[in-house]
Design a protein around this motif. Sequence first.
Motif, PDB file in Angstrom:
ATOM      1  N   VAL A   1       0.837  -1.303   0.096  1.00 11.32           N
ATOM      2  CA  VAL A   1      -0.092   0.217  -0.045  1.00 11.32           C
ATOM      3  C   VAL A   1       0.939   1.097   0.073  1.00 11.32           C
ATOM      4  O   VAL A   1       1.872   1.483   0.747  1.00 11.32           O
ATOM      5  N   GLN A   2       0.657   2.147  -1.092  1.00  5.06           N
ATOM      6  CA  GLN A   2       1.421   3.311  -1.128  1.00  5.06           C
ATOM      7  C   GLN A   2       0.352   4.548  -1.466  1.00  5.06           C
ATOM      8  O   GLN A   2      -0.432   4.150  -2.094  1.00  5.06           O
ATOM      9  N   PRO A   3       0.821   5.765  -0.918  1.00  5.22           N
ATOM     10  CA  PRO A   3       0.193   6.742  -1.315  1.00  5.22           C
ATOM     11  C   PRO A   3       0.248   7.221  -2.994  1.00  5.22           C
ATOM     12  O   PRO A   3       1.335   7.160  -3.623  1.00  5.22           O
ATOM     13  N   THR A   4      -0.837   7.561  -3.497  1.00  4.14           N
ATOM     14  CA  THR A   4      -0.927   7.605  -5.007  1.00  4.14           C
ATOM     15  C   THR A   4      -1.302   9.034  -5.309  1.00  4.14           C
ATOM     16  O   THR A   4      -2.067   9.730  -4.519  1.00  4.14           O
ATOM     17  N   LYS A   5      -1.031   9.624  -6.537  1.00  2.00           N
ATOM     18  CA  LYS A   5      -1.612  10.740  -6.926  1.00  2.00           C
ATOM     19  C   LYS A   5      -2.471  10.609  -8.242  1.00  2.00           C
ATOM     20  O   LYS A   5      -1.930   9.843  -8.996  1.00  2.00           O
ATOM     21  N   ARG A   6      -3.485  11.252  -8.281  1.00  6.64           N
ATOM     22  CA  ARG A   6      -4.582  11.067  -9.233  1.00  6.64           C
ATOM     23  C   ARG A   6      -4.512  12.471 -10.300  1.00  6.64           C
ATOM     24  O   ARG A   6      -4.660  13.596  -9.565  1.00  6.64           O
ATOM     25  N   VAL A   7      -4.085  12.303 -11.350  1.00  6.53           N
ATOM     26  CA  VAL A   7      -4.022  13.654 -12.093  1.00  6.53           C
ATOM     27  C   VAL A   7      -5.399  13.291 -13.158  1.00  6.53           C
ATOM     28  O   VAL A   7      -5.508  12.255 -13.785  1.00  6.53           O
ATOM     29  N   THR A   8      -6.349  14.336 -13.213  1.00  7.71           N
ATOM     30  CA  THR A   8      -7.402  14.289 -14.149  1.00  7.71           C
ATOM     31  C   THR A   8      -7.165  15.502 -15.474  1.00  7.71           C
ATOM     32  O   THR A   8      -7.050  16.697 -14.763  1.00  7.71           O
TER      33      THR A   8
END
Length: 525
Positions: A312-319
Amino acid sequence: MDLVKRLEEYRDRERELTWEGTFAQYFEIATKQPSIAQLSHERIYNMIMAAGTDASRSGDPRYKFFSQEIFGLEKPLQQIAEYFHSAAQRLEVRKRILLLMGPVGGGKSTIVHLLKRGLEQYTRAQEGAIYAIRDCPMHEEPLHLIPVELRADVEREFDLYVEGDLCPHCRWMVEDKYGGKIEEIPVKRIAFSEKYRIGIGTFTPSDPKSQDVAELVGGIDLSTIGEVGVESDPRAYRFDGELNIANRGLMEFIEMLKCLPGSSLLFTQSGIRRLDSFAQSDHPAGESRSVEVQLASSTGVETTAHLYHAGVQPTKRVTTRRGYVSEGTFEHRIQVVNNEGVQVWRRHDELQVGDWVVMQKGQNLWGQDVEIQWQPKRPILASRIKTPERMTPGLARWLGYMTGEGDTRPDGTIRFSNVEEELRADYCQLTQELFGVQPRCYQKVVQLNNVALLDLLDYLGFKTGAYNKEIPWSVLQSSRECVLEFLSGYFAGDGTVNLGGRLSWPLPRSGWRNKCKLSCSILVW
Ligand SMILES: [Zn+2]
Protein backbone atom coordinates in the motif's frame (compact mmCIF):
# COMPACT_ATOMS: atom_id res chain seq x y z
CA MET A 1 42.57 26.47 14.82
CA ASP A 2 45.93 27.10 13.22
CA LEU A 3 44.89 28.01 9.71
CA VAL A 4 48.40 28.09 8.23
CA LYS A 5 49.18 24.62 9.55
CA ARG A 6 45.86 23.29 8.28
CA LEU A 7 46.49 24.78 4.85
CA GLU A 8 49.91 23.13 4.72
CA GLU A 9 48.37 19.79 5.58
CA TYR A 10 45.76 20.36 2.92
CA ARG A 11 48.42 21.15 0.32
CA ASP A 12 50.36 18.01 1.29
CA ARG A 13 47.26 15.92 0.79
CA GLU A 14 46.52 17.56 -2.53
CA ARG A 15 50.11 16.91 -3.65
CA GLU A 16 49.67 13.25 -2.87
CA LEU A 17 46.52 13.26 -4.94
CA THR A 18 48.30 14.71 -7.94
CA TRP A 19 50.88 11.91 -8.06
CA GLU A 20 51.92 10.99 -11.57
CA GLY A 21 54.43 8.41 -12.69
CA THR A 22 55.04 5.49 -14.95
CA PHE A 23 53.46 2.07 -14.86
CA ALA A 24 56.72 0.67 -13.49
CA GLN A 25 56.47 3.03 -10.51
CA TYR A 26 52.79 2.23 -10.04
CA PHE A 27 53.56 -1.47 -9.93
CA GLU A 28 56.00 -0.81 -7.06
CA ILE A 29 53.29 0.99 -5.11
CA ALA A 30 50.77 -1.75 -5.85
CA THR A 31 53.03 -4.53 -4.57
CA LYS A 32 53.43 -2.64 -1.28
CA GLN A 33 49.74 -1.81 -0.95
CA PRO A 34 47.71 -4.37 -2.95
CA SER A 35 44.45 -2.74 -1.83
CA ILE A 36 44.94 0.05 -4.37
CA ALA A 37 44.11 -2.49 -7.08
CA GLN A 38 40.92 -3.77 -5.46
CA LEU A 39 37.75 -4.02 -7.54
CA SER A 40 34.85 -1.67 -7.00
CA HIS A 41 32.67 -3.87 -4.76
CA GLU A 42 35.60 -4.63 -2.51
CA ARG A 43 36.51 -0.97 -2.30
CA ILE A 44 32.98 -0.04 -1.28
CA TYR A 45 32.76 -2.87 1.25
CA ASN A 46 36.08 -1.88 2.82
CA MET A 47 34.91 1.72 2.93
CA ILE A 48 31.76 0.69 4.84
CA MET A 49 33.72 -1.50 7.23
CA ALA A 50 36.45 1.12 7.76
CA ALA A 51 33.90 3.34 9.50
CA GLY A 52 33.40 0.59 12.07
CA THR A 53 30.48 -1.44 13.36
CA ASP A 54 28.75 -1.95 16.65
CA ALA A 55 25.97 -4.25 17.73
CA SER A 56 22.37 -3.15 17.87
CA ARG A 57 20.13 -4.18 20.78
CA SER A 58 18.99 -7.23 18.83
CA GLY A 59 22.59 -8.29 18.36
CA ASP A 60 22.70 -7.52 14.64
CA PRO A 61 25.66 -5.52 13.37
CA ARG A 62 25.09 -1.81 12.90
CA TYR A 63 27.24 -0.03 10.36
CA LYS A 64 28.51 3.34 11.54
CA PHE A 65 29.02 4.35 7.92
CA PHE A 66 25.22 4.68 7.62
CA SER A 67 24.07 5.09 11.20
CA GLN A 68 24.90 8.80 11.42
CA GLU A 69 22.14 9.65 8.98
CA ILE A 70 19.88 6.63 8.70
CA PHE A 71 17.83 5.24 11.53
CA GLY A 72 15.61 2.21 11.85
CA LEU A 73 16.76 0.52 8.66
CA GLU A 74 19.14 -1.98 10.28
CA LYS A 75 17.87 -4.94 8.32
CA PRO A 76 18.04 -3.45 4.80
CA LEU A 77 21.44 -1.90 5.56
CA GLN A 78 22.69 -5.27 6.69
CA GLN A 79 21.48 -6.77 3.41
CA ILE A 80 23.28 -4.05 1.48
CA ALA A 81 26.50 -4.67 3.41
CA GLU A 82 26.12 -8.41 2.82
CA TYR A 83 25.69 -7.81 -0.90
CA PHE A 84 28.94 -5.85 -1.02
CA HIS A 85 30.64 -8.45 1.16
CA SER A 86 29.74 -11.33 -1.17
CA ALA A 87 30.51 -9.25 -4.24
CA ALA A 88 33.88 -8.28 -2.75
CA GLN A 89 34.72 -11.99 -2.64
CA ARG A 90 33.94 -12.03 -6.36
CA LEU A 91 30.90 -14.27 -5.98
CA GLU A 92 28.27 -14.36 -8.74
CA VAL A 93 26.10 -11.82 -6.95
CA ARG A 94 28.43 -9.02 -8.02
CA LYS A 95 27.03 -9.27 -11.54
CA ARG A 96 23.65 -8.11 -10.28
CA ILE A 97 22.40 -4.59 -9.96
CA LEU A 98 21.58 -3.61 -6.41
CA LEU A 99 17.97 -2.47 -6.42
CA LEU A 100 16.72 -0.24 -3.61
CA MET A 101 12.98 -0.17 -3.53
CA GLY A 102 10.71 1.45 -1.01
CA PRO A 103 8.33 4.30 -0.33
CA VAL A 104 9.16 7.94 -0.96
CA GLY A 105 11.25 9.29 1.89
CA GLY A 106 12.25 5.77 2.89
CA GLY A 107 15.97 6.50 2.80
CA LYS A 108 16.87 5.09 -0.64
CA SER A 109 18.45 8.24 -1.97
CA THR A 110 20.17 8.93 1.36
CA ILE A 111 21.85 5.52 1.16
CA VAL A 112 23.07 6.20 -2.39
CA HIS A 113 24.14 9.72 -1.40
CA LEU A 114 26.20 8.35 1.51
CA LEU A 115 27.86 5.78 -0.75
CA LYS A 116 28.73 8.41 -3.36
CA ARG A 117 30.05 11.00 -0.91
CA GLY A 118 31.79 8.22 0.98
CA LEU A 119 33.62 7.08 -2.15
CA GLU A 120 34.69 10.64 -2.93
CA GLN A 121 36.31 10.93 0.49
CA TYR A 122 37.58 7.37 0.67
CA THR A 123 39.46 7.57 -2.62
CA ARG A 124 41.18 10.73 -1.37
CA ALA A 125 42.41 8.92 1.74
CA GLN A 126 45.47 6.67 1.79
CA GLU A 127 43.54 3.44 2.49
CA GLY A 128 41.15 4.02 -0.40
CA ALA A 129 43.74 5.33 -2.89
CA ILE A 130 43.09 4.52 -6.52
CA TYR A 131 45.20 5.00 -9.66
CA ALA A 132 44.41 4.98 -13.35
CA ILE A 133 46.09 4.98 -16.75
CA ARG A 134 46.58 8.71 -17.26
CA ASP A 135 44.82 9.32 -20.52
CA CYS A 136 42.20 6.57 -20.27
CA PRO A 137 38.68 7.99 -20.64
CA MET A 138 37.42 5.21 -18.36
CA HIS A 139 40.05 5.69 -15.65
CA GLU A 140 41.26 2.21 -16.24
CA GLU A 141 43.14 0.04 -13.75
CA PRO A 142 46.81 0.23 -14.83
CA LEU A 143 47.31 -3.47 -14.08
CA HIS A 144 45.27 -4.17 -17.23
CA LEU A 145 48.51 -3.38 -19.04
CA ILE A 146 49.99 -6.67 -17.83
CA PRO A 147 49.67 -9.27 -20.60
CA VAL A 148 47.26 -12.10 -19.78
CA GLU A 149 50.08 -14.69 -19.91
CA LEU A 150 51.88 -13.03 -17.00
CA ARG A 151 48.88 -12.40 -14.78
CA ALA A 152 48.85 -15.77 -12.98
CA ASP A 153 52.47 -15.28 -11.95
CA VAL A 154 51.78 -11.73 -10.79
CA GLU A 155 48.87 -12.92 -8.68
CA ARG A 156 50.89 -15.72 -7.09
CA GLU A 157 53.96 -13.64 -6.39
CA PHE A 158 52.52 -10.23 -5.50
CA ASP A 159 48.96 -11.04 -4.42
CA LEU A 160 47.62 -8.76 -7.14
CA TYR A 161 44.47 -10.01 -8.84
CA VAL A 162 43.98 -8.62 -12.36
CA GLU A 163 40.64 -8.75 -14.13
CA GLY A 164 39.58 -7.12 -17.36
CA ASP A 165 41.19 -6.05 -20.59
CA LEU A 166 42.50 -2.76 -21.92
CA CYS A 167 39.91 -0.50 -23.45
CA PRO A 168 40.29 0.12 -27.22
CA HIS A 169 41.65 3.59 -26.57
CA CYS A 170 44.46 2.34 -24.31
CA ARG A 171 45.27 -0.60 -26.58
CA TRP A 172 45.76 1.85 -29.42
CA MET A 173 47.93 4.07 -27.19
CA VAL A 174 50.15 1.18 -26.04
CA GLU A 175 50.79 -0.01 -29.57
CA ASP A 176 50.93 3.21 -31.58
CA LYS A 177 52.33 5.71 -29.08
CA TYR A 178 54.55 3.65 -26.80
CA GLY A 179 55.54 0.83 -29.15
CA GLY A 180 54.35 -1.78 -26.66
CA LYS A 181 56.58 -0.54 -23.79
CA ILE A 182 53.99 -0.82 -21.07
CA GLU A 183 56.39 0.10 -18.27
CA GLU A 184 56.50 3.65 -19.66
CA ILE A 185 52.77 4.22 -19.84
CA PRO A 186 51.85 7.20 -17.65
CA VAL A 187 49.74 6.48 -14.58
CA LYS A 188 48.17 8.94 -12.16
CA ARG A 189 46.32 8.89 -8.91
CA ILE A 190 42.65 9.79 -9.20
CA ALA A 191 39.92 10.69 -6.75
CA PHE A 192 36.32 9.84 -7.48
CA SER A 193 34.09 12.82 -8.04
CA GLU A 194 30.51 12.95 -9.18
CA LYS A 195 30.93 16.58 -10.23
CA TYR A 196 33.95 15.89 -12.43
CA ARG A 197 32.45 12.61 -13.69
CA ILE A 198 35.14 10.35 -12.36
CA GLY A 199 34.08 6.96 -10.97
CA ILE A 200 30.54 8.03 -10.12
CA GLY A 201 27.76 8.10 -12.69
CA THR A 202 24.09 8.98 -12.47
CA PHE A 203 21.48 8.08 -15.00
CA THR A 204 17.92 9.38 -15.10
CA PRO A 205 15.67 7.80 -17.70
CA SER A 206 13.95 10.22 -20.03
CA ASP A 207 11.84 9.66 -23.10
CA PRO A 208 12.63 6.14 -24.31
CA LYS A 209 12.10 7.23 -27.92
CA SER A 210 14.64 10.02 -27.94
CA GLN A 211 16.96 8.51 -25.36
CA ASP A 212 20.21 7.46 -26.91
CA VAL A 213 22.18 4.49 -25.68
CA ALA A 214 25.21 6.77 -26.09
CA GLU A 215 24.22 8.39 -22.80
CA LEU A 216 25.23 5.11 -21.18
CA VAL A 217 28.09 3.77 -23.28
CA GLY A 218 29.35 6.69 -25.38
CA GLY A 219 29.28 6.90 -29.17
CA ILE A 220 31.00 7.94 -32.37
CA ASP A 221 32.79 11.27 -32.05
CA LEU A 222 31.91 13.25 -35.15
CA SER A 223 34.59 15.86 -34.47
CA THR A 224 37.52 13.44 -34.67
CA ILE A 225 36.26 11.04 -37.29
CA GLY A 226 37.56 13.34 -40.02
CA GLU A 227 41.09 13.18 -38.59
CA VAL A 228 41.29 9.44 -38.03
CA GLY A 229 39.38 8.49 -41.15
CA VAL A 230 37.55 5.34 -40.09
CA GLU A 231 34.79 4.66 -37.63
CA SER A 232 36.51 1.56 -36.28
CA ASP A 233 39.46 3.58 -34.98
CA PRO A 234 39.17 3.84 -31.18
CA ARG A 235 39.96 7.55 -31.40
CA ALA A 236 36.71 8.04 -33.30
CA TYR A 237 34.76 6.84 -30.28
CA ARG A 238 33.85 8.82 -27.19
CA PHE A 239 33.95 6.72 -24.02
CA ASP A 240 31.96 9.29 -22.10
CA GLY A 241 28.68 7.50 -21.30
CA GLU A 242 27.59 7.27 -17.69
CA LEU A 243 28.69 3.63 -17.53
CA ASN A 244 32.12 4.55 -18.92
CA ILE A 245 32.75 7.24 -16.38
CA ALA A 246 31.34 5.14 -13.52
CA ASN A 247 33.90 2.44 -14.32
CA ARG A 248 35.59 1.19 -11.10
CA GLY A 249 33.14 3.12 -8.95
CA LEU A 250 29.40 3.41 -8.63
CA MET A 251 26.55 4.00 -11.00
CA GLU A 252 23.15 5.19 -9.88
CA PHE A 253 20.06 4.56 -11.97
CA ILE A 254 17.24 6.77 -10.78
CA GLU A 255 13.63 5.61 -10.95
CA MET A 256 14.05 2.68 -13.26
CA LEU A 257 10.66 1.20 -12.55
CA LYS A 258 7.10 2.11 -13.31
CA CYS A 259 4.65 2.07 -10.47
CA LEU A 260 0.92 2.11 -11.04
CA PRO A 261 -2.11 1.29 -8.94
CA GLY A 262 -3.50 -2.20 -9.37
CA SER A 263 -6.59 -0.75 -11.02
CA SER A 264 -4.62 0.68 -13.96
CA LEU A 265 -5.78 -0.57 -17.33
CA LEU A 266 -3.18 -2.00 -19.69
CA PHE A 267 -3.36 -2.95 -23.35
CA THR A 268 -2.08 -6.52 -23.50
CA GLN A 269 -2.19 -9.48 -25.83
CA SER A 270 -5.08 -10.80 -23.76
CA GLY A 271 -7.10 -7.61 -24.11
CA ILE A 272 -7.39 -4.61 -21.84
CA ARG A 273 -6.71 -5.84 -18.35
CA ARG A 274 -6.29 -4.44 -14.90
CA LEU A 275 -2.67 -4.49 -13.75
CA ASP A 276 -3.57 -6.46 -10.63
CA SER A 277 -5.19 -9.19 -12.73
CA PHE A 278 -1.66 -10.40 -13.52
CA ALA A 279 -0.78 -10.82 -9.86
CA GLN A 280 -1.31 -14.09 -8.06
CA SER A 281 -3.52 -13.82 -5.01
CA ASP A 282 -0.71 -14.91 -2.69
CA HIS A 283 1.81 -12.42 -4.09
CA PRO A 284 3.26 -10.79 -0.96
CA ALA A 285 4.12 -7.11 -0.76
CA GLY A 286 7.78 -6.30 -1.27
CA GLU A 287 8.44 -9.19 -3.62
CA SER A 288 8.73 -9.51 -7.35
CA ARG A 289 7.63 -12.45 -9.44
CA SER A 290 8.31 -13.06 -13.07
CA VAL A 291 5.40 -12.30 -15.34
CA GLU A 292 5.51 -12.43 -19.11
CA VAL A 293 2.91 -10.25 -20.74
CA GLN A 294 2.88 -8.72 -24.20
CA LEU A 295 2.17 -5.09 -23.45
CA ALA A 296 1.59 -2.00 -25.55
CA SER A 297 4.12 0.67 -24.58
CA SER A 298 5.15 3.99 -26.06
CA THR A 299 7.74 2.19 -28.19
CA GLY A 300 5.53 -0.60 -29.47
CA VAL A 301 4.70 -4.00 -28.04
CA GLU A 302 7.10 -5.12 -25.35
CA THR A 303 7.35 -8.12 -23.07
CA THR A 304 7.33 -7.57 -19.34
CA ALA A 305 9.82 -9.27 -17.06
CA HIS A 306 8.65 -8.90 -13.51
CA LEU A 307 5.69 -7.77 -11.49
CA TYR A 308 6.65 -6.20 -8.21
CA HIS A 309 4.06 -5.81 -5.51
CA ALA A 310 4.97 -2.70 -3.57
CA GLY A 311 2.18 -2.91 -1.03
CA VAL A 312 0.00 0.00 0.00
CA GLN A 313 1.42 3.35 -1.08
CA PRO A 314 0.03 6.85 -1.38
CA THR A 315 -0.87 7.74 -4.95
CA LYS A 316 -1.62 10.92 -6.82
CA ARG A 317 -4.41 11.07 -9.37
CA VAL A 318 -4.27 13.51 -12.23
CA THR A 319 -7.37 14.35 -14.24
CA THR A 320 -7.06 16.23 -17.52
CA ARG A 321 -9.60 18.82 -18.59
CA ARG A 322 -11.11 16.25 -20.92
CA GLY A 323 -11.52 13.74 -18.13
CA TYR A 324 -8.61 11.40 -18.74
CA VAL A 325 -7.22 10.02 -15.53
CA SER A 326 -3.70 8.95 -14.64
CA GLU A 327 -2.89 7.60 -11.23
CA GLY A 328 0.44 6.52 -9.80
CA THR A 329 2.84 6.86 -6.93
CA PHE A 330 4.50 10.25 -6.43
CA GLU A 331 7.65 9.24 -8.29
CA HIS A 332 5.76 7.70 -11.19
CA ARG A 333 6.59 9.65 -14.35
CA ILE A 334 4.39 10.78 -17.17
CA GLN A 335 5.27 12.80 -20.22
CA VAL A 336 4.48 16.50 -20.37
CA VAL A 337 5.29 19.25 -22.86
CA ASN A 338 7.58 21.82 -21.23
CA ASN A 339 7.81 25.56 -21.91
CA GLU A 340 10.10 25.01 -24.90
CA GLY A 341 7.58 22.66 -26.45
CA VAL A 342 9.74 19.60 -25.78
CA GLN A 343 8.34 16.36 -24.42
CA VAL A 344 9.92 15.56 -21.08
CA TRP A 345 9.17 13.09 -18.30
CA ARG A 346 7.91 14.56 -15.07
CA ARG A 347 7.18 12.96 -11.72
CA HIS A 348 3.55 12.83 -10.64
CA ASP A 349 4.26 14.95 -7.58
CA GLU A 350 5.92 17.63 -9.73
CA LEU A 351 2.90 18.09 -11.99
CA GLN A 352 1.22 21.47 -11.84
CA VAL A 353 -2.27 22.54 -12.75
CA GLY A 354 -1.98 23.81 -16.33
CA ASP A 355 0.73 21.36 -17.47
CA TRP A 356 0.24 19.79 -20.88
CA VAL A 357 0.14 16.01 -20.59
CA VAL A 358 1.18 13.85 -23.53
CA MET A 359 -1.24 11.03 -24.23
CA GLN A 360 -0.81 8.04 -26.44
CA LYS A 361 -3.65 7.13 -28.70
CA GLY A 362 -4.21 4.34 -31.12
CA GLN A 363 -2.52 1.62 -29.08
CA ASN A 364 -3.32 -1.41 -31.13
CA LEU A 365 -3.05 -4.48 -29.01
CA TRP A 366 -6.21 -6.44 -28.44
CA GLY A 367 -7.36 -9.76 -27.13
CA GLN A 368 -9.38 -12.54 -28.68
CA ASP A 369 -13.09 -12.61 -27.91
CA VAL A 370 -13.30 -14.33 -24.55
CA GLU A 371 -14.97 -17.69 -24.16
CA ILE A 372 -17.85 -17.66 -21.74
CA GLN A 373 -17.24 -20.43 -19.24
CA TRP A 374 -20.07 -19.68 -16.92
CA GLN A 375 -20.66 -22.06 -14.03
CA PRO A 376 -24.24 -21.24 -12.99
CA LYS A 377 -24.77 -20.87 -9.28
CA ARG A 378 -28.28 -22.27 -9.72
CA PRO A 379 -28.03 -24.80 -12.58
CA ILE A 380 -31.76 -25.57 -12.63
CA LEU A 381 -32.60 -21.96 -13.39
CA ALA A 382 -29.76 -21.67 -15.90
CA SER A 383 -31.51 -23.97 -18.33
CA ARG A 384 -34.12 -21.28 -18.77
CA ILE A 385 -31.80 -19.06 -20.80
CA LYS A 386 -29.60 -19.51 -23.81
CA THR A 387 -25.94 -18.90 -22.99
CA PRO A 388 -23.67 -17.33 -25.62
CA GLU A 389 -20.47 -19.31 -26.14
CA ARG A 390 -18.18 -16.33 -26.42
CA MET A 391 -18.15 -12.55 -26.44
CA THR A 392 -19.67 -11.20 -29.65
CA PRO A 393 -20.17 -7.65 -30.92
CA GLY A 394 -23.89 -8.05 -30.17
CA LEU A 395 -23.33 -9.14 -26.58
CA ALA A 396 -20.80 -6.32 -26.13
CA ARG A 397 -23.32 -3.75 -27.41
CA TRP A 398 -26.02 -5.19 -25.13
CA LEU A 399 -23.63 -4.88 -22.16
CA GLY A 400 -22.92 -1.31 -23.29
CA TYR A 401 -26.64 -0.51 -23.17
CA MET A 402 -26.89 -2.06 -19.72
CA THR A 403 -23.81 -0.28 -18.37
CA GLY A 404 -25.07 3.05 -19.72
CA GLU A 405 -28.71 2.96 -18.78
CA GLY A 406 -29.52 -0.37 -17.24
CA ASP A 407 -29.95 -1.53 -13.69
CA THR A 408 -30.69 -4.75 -11.87
CA ARG A 409 -32.26 -5.85 -8.60
CA PRO A 410 -31.37 -8.95 -6.57
CA ASP A 411 -34.81 -10.48 -7.30
CA GLY A 412 -33.82 -10.88 -10.97
CA THR A 413 -35.30 -7.67 -12.35
CA ILE A 414 -33.27 -6.38 -15.29
CA ARG A 415 -34.25 -2.97 -16.68
CA PHE A 416 -33.14 -0.75 -19.53
CA SER A 417 -34.50 2.80 -19.81
CA ASN A 418 -34.15 4.94 -22.90
CA VAL A 419 -36.36 7.53 -24.59
CA GLU A 420 -35.51 6.39 -28.11
CA GLU A 421 -37.71 3.71 -29.48
CA GLU A 422 -35.08 2.52 -31.95
CA LEU A 423 -32.62 1.75 -29.17
CA ARG A 424 -35.22 0.01 -27.06
CA ALA A 425 -36.12 -2.14 -30.07
CA ASP A 426 -32.46 -3.04 -30.68
CA TYR A 427 -32.09 -3.92 -26.99
CA CYS A 428 -35.20 -6.14 -27.12
CA GLN A 429 -34.06 -7.93 -30.26
CA LEU A 430 -30.56 -8.53 -28.82
CA THR A 431 -32.03 -9.88 -25.57
CA GLN A 432 -34.15 -12.30 -27.58
CA GLU A 433 -31.29 -13.40 -29.86
CA LEU A 434 -28.62 -13.71 -27.18
CA PHE A 435 -30.53 -15.28 -24.31
CA GLY A 436 -33.82 -16.43 -25.80
CA VAL A 437 -35.72 -14.21 -23.40
CA GLN A 438 -38.49 -11.78 -24.44
CA PRO A 439 -38.57 -8.64 -22.27
CA ARG A 440 -41.75 -6.65 -21.59
CA CYS A 441 -41.91 -3.17 -23.10
CA TYR A 442 -43.32 -0.23 -21.20
CA GLN A 443 -43.18 3.45 -21.97
CA LYS A 444 -39.42 4.28 -22.16
CA VAL A 445 -38.55 1.17 -20.14
CA VAL A 446 -37.80 -2.41 -21.13
CA GLN A 447 -37.94 -4.92 -18.32
CA LEU A 448 -37.57 -8.62 -17.69
CA ASN A 449 -37.25 -10.84 -14.67
CA ASN A 450 -34.76 -13.69 -14.83
CA VAL A 451 -32.48 -14.80 -12.01
CA ALA A 452 -30.30 -16.92 -14.29
CA LEU A 453 -29.57 -13.96 -16.57
CA LEU A 454 -28.77 -11.89 -13.49
CA ASP A 455 -26.17 -14.49 -12.48
CA LEU A 456 -24.71 -14.51 -15.99
CA LEU A 457 -24.48 -10.69 -15.96
CA ASP A 458 -22.58 -10.90 -12.69
CA TYR A 459 -20.19 -13.45 -14.20
CA LEU A 460 -19.56 -11.22 -17.23
CA GLY A 461 -18.47 -8.39 -14.92
CA PHE A 462 -21.54 -6.17 -15.05
CA LYS A 463 -22.02 -3.99 -11.98
CA THR A 464 -25.28 -2.24 -11.24
CA GLY A 465 -25.62 1.24 -9.72
CA ALA A 466 -24.30 4.58 -10.93
CA TYR A 467 -21.22 4.50 -8.69
CA ASN A 468 -20.16 0.97 -9.58
CA LYS A 469 -19.93 1.45 -13.29
CA GLU A 470 -16.95 -0.12 -14.92
CA ILE A 471 -16.27 -1.78 -18.24
CA PRO A 472 -16.95 -5.49 -17.73
CA TRP A 473 -13.78 -7.60 -17.81
CA SER A 474 -15.34 -9.83 -20.47
CA VAL A 475 -15.48 -6.83 -22.83
CA LEU A 476 -12.06 -5.44 -21.92
CA GLN A 477 -10.31 -8.69 -22.69
CA SER A 478 -12.03 -9.16 -26.03
CA SER A 479 -11.33 -7.90 -29.52
CA ARG A 480 -11.22 -4.27 -30.64
CA GLU A 481 -14.50 -4.74 -32.46
CA CYS A 482 -16.26 -5.86 -29.28
CA VAL A 483 -14.81 -3.01 -27.22
CA LEU A 484 -16.03 -0.51 -29.84
CA GLU A 485 -19.48 -2.15 -29.92
CA PHE A 486 -19.65 -1.91 -26.15
CA LEU A 487 -18.83 1.80 -26.32
CA SER A 488 -21.30 2.46 -29.08
CA GLY A 489 -23.99 0.85 -26.90
CA TYR A 490 -22.81 2.79 -23.89
CA PHE A 491 -22.74 6.12 -25.67
CA ALA A 492 -25.81 5.49 -27.80
CA GLY A 493 -28.03 7.23 -25.29
CA ASP A 494 -26.56 10.72 -25.47
CA GLY A 495 -25.71 10.57 -29.19
CA THR A 496 -23.01 13.22 -28.92
CA VAL A 497 -19.94 11.09 -28.85
CA ASN A 498 -18.45 10.27 -32.19
CA LEU A 499 -15.84 7.62 -31.68
CA GLY A 500 -14.75 7.54 -35.29
CA GLY A 501 -13.47 4.04 -34.73
CA ARG A 502 -10.82 5.28 -32.36
CA LEU A 503 -10.61 4.40 -28.72
CA SER A 504 -8.67 6.41 -26.21
CA TRP A 505 -7.81 5.35 -22.72
CA PRO A 506 -8.09 5.71 -19.71
CA LEU A 507 -11.73 6.24 -19.01
CA PRO A 508 -13.70 8.38 -21.40
CA ARG A 509 -16.04 9.83 -18.79
CA SER A 510 -15.05 11.38 -15.52
CA GLY A 511 -18.17 9.87 -13.96
CA TRP A 512 -16.64 6.44 -14.27
CA ARG A 513 -14.74 6.16 -11.10
CA ASN A 514 -12.04 3.59 -11.19
CA LYS A 515 -12.18 2.14 -7.75
CA CYS A 516 -8.81 2.78 -6.22
CA LYS A 517 -7.52 -0.19 -4.27
CA LEU A 518 -4.48 1.75 -3.08
CA SER A 519 -2.39 -1.22 -3.88
CA CYS A 520 0.60 -0.52 -5.99
CA SER A 521 2.27 -2.74 -8.48
CA ILE A 522 5.27 -2.32 -10.67
CA LEU A 523 5.94 -3.70 -14.09
CA VAL A 524 9.48 -3.68 -15.30
CA TRP A 525 10.11 -3.59 -18.99
ZN1 LIG B 1 41.66 2.61 -21.14
